[in-house]
Design a protein around this motif. Structure first.
Motif, PDB file in Angstrom:
ATOM      1  N   PRO A  24     -49.185 -12.588 -19.035  1.00 52.32           N
ATOM      2  CA  PRO A  24     -50.161 -13.077 -18.179  1.00 52.32           C
ATOM      3  C   PRO A  24     -50.490 -11.962 -16.866  1.00 52.32           C
ATOM      4  N   ASP A  82     -49.665 -15.479 -24.092  1.00 50.08           N
ATOM      5  CA  ASP A  82     -50.681 -15.743 -23.034  1.00 50.08           C
ATOM      6  C   ASP A  82     -50.850 -14.299 -22.262  1.00 50.08           C
ATOM      7  N   ALA A  97     -53.731 -14.576 -20.057  1.00 50.04           N
ATOM      8  CA  ALA A  97     -54.505 -15.024 -18.936  1.00 50.04           C
ATOM      9  C   ALA A  97     -54.733 -14.222 -17.740  1.00 50.04           C
ATOM     10  N   ASP A 115     -54.154 -17.074 -25.150  1.00 53.72           N
ATOM     11  CA  ASP A 115     -55.115 -17.384 -23.938  1.00 53.72           C
ATOM     12  C   ASP A 115     -55.440 -16.064 -23.171  1.00 53.72           C
ATOM     13  N   ALA A 117     -57.833 -16.384 -20.891  1.00 50.38           N
ATOM     14  CA  ALA A 117     -58.766 -16.954 -19.682  1.00 50.38           C
ATOM     15  C   ALA A 117     -58.696 -16.032 -18.367  1.00 50.38           C
TER      16      ALA A 117
END
Length: 166
Positions: free
Chosen positions: A40, A58, A60, A78, A80
């Motif tokens: 991330p 992940d 993000a 992910d 996002a």
């Protein structure tokens, strides 16, 4: 009329900026992610994740601009809030992936599988969804799709439409 010294300084600064790479990728972070780690908020600019299976990772808030996810399997990953501008996701599998709030401007999701993907608030301006399967995408709105394009093979949730790519 500009002063000659000011013009010379402006030319020197312009040349110096042109020679400096703009926030180059972090190769260590890319290798870490390619080895299967989540990353991330990492700088993965122009990373090559093509043909990799990376379910549940992940990313993000990561910078994945101009990255290559062609034919990658990224189920339930992910993304996002990530920077996915100019991303190549040709034929990628993103079932159940989270793209909420991601900037996907000018990305290519040609032939991608996005069933169950969460696209709430994602910026889709210029995205090519030709042949993409998005019938069960979550949070997708007509307003988002108005800036994207697809073709007759693009599947969308009921009530939504997409213009044909030029």
């Amino acid at each position: 009329m500009r002063h000659p010294a000011a013009a010379a300084l402006a030319a020197a600064l312009t040349a110096a900026l042109a020679a400096t790479p703009a926030a180059a990728q972090n190769t260590g972070q890319i290798e870490h992610a390619r080895d299967g780690a989540s990353c991330p908020r990492c700088n993965l600019f122009q990373a090559d994740f093509s043909n990799l299976q990376m379910n549940g990772r992940d990313f993000a808030g990561a910078r994945l601009r101009q990255a290559d996810f062609s034919a990658a399997v990224m189920g339930h990953a992910d993304f996002a809030g990530a920077d996915l501008r100019d991303l190549n996701a040709y034929g990628g599998v993103f079932s159940g992936a989270r793209f909420a709030g991601a900037n996907m401007t000018n990305a290519s999701f040609v032939g991608a599988y996005l069933e169950g993907a969460d696209l709430r608030g994602a910026i889709l301006t210029g995205v090519n969804f030709s042949g993409a399967e998005m019938h069960r995408a979550i949070g997708l709105t007509q307003r988002q799709l108005d800036g994207a394009c697809g073709d007759e093979a693009t599947t969308l949730p009921p009530g939504l439409s997409i213009r044909h790519c030029d």
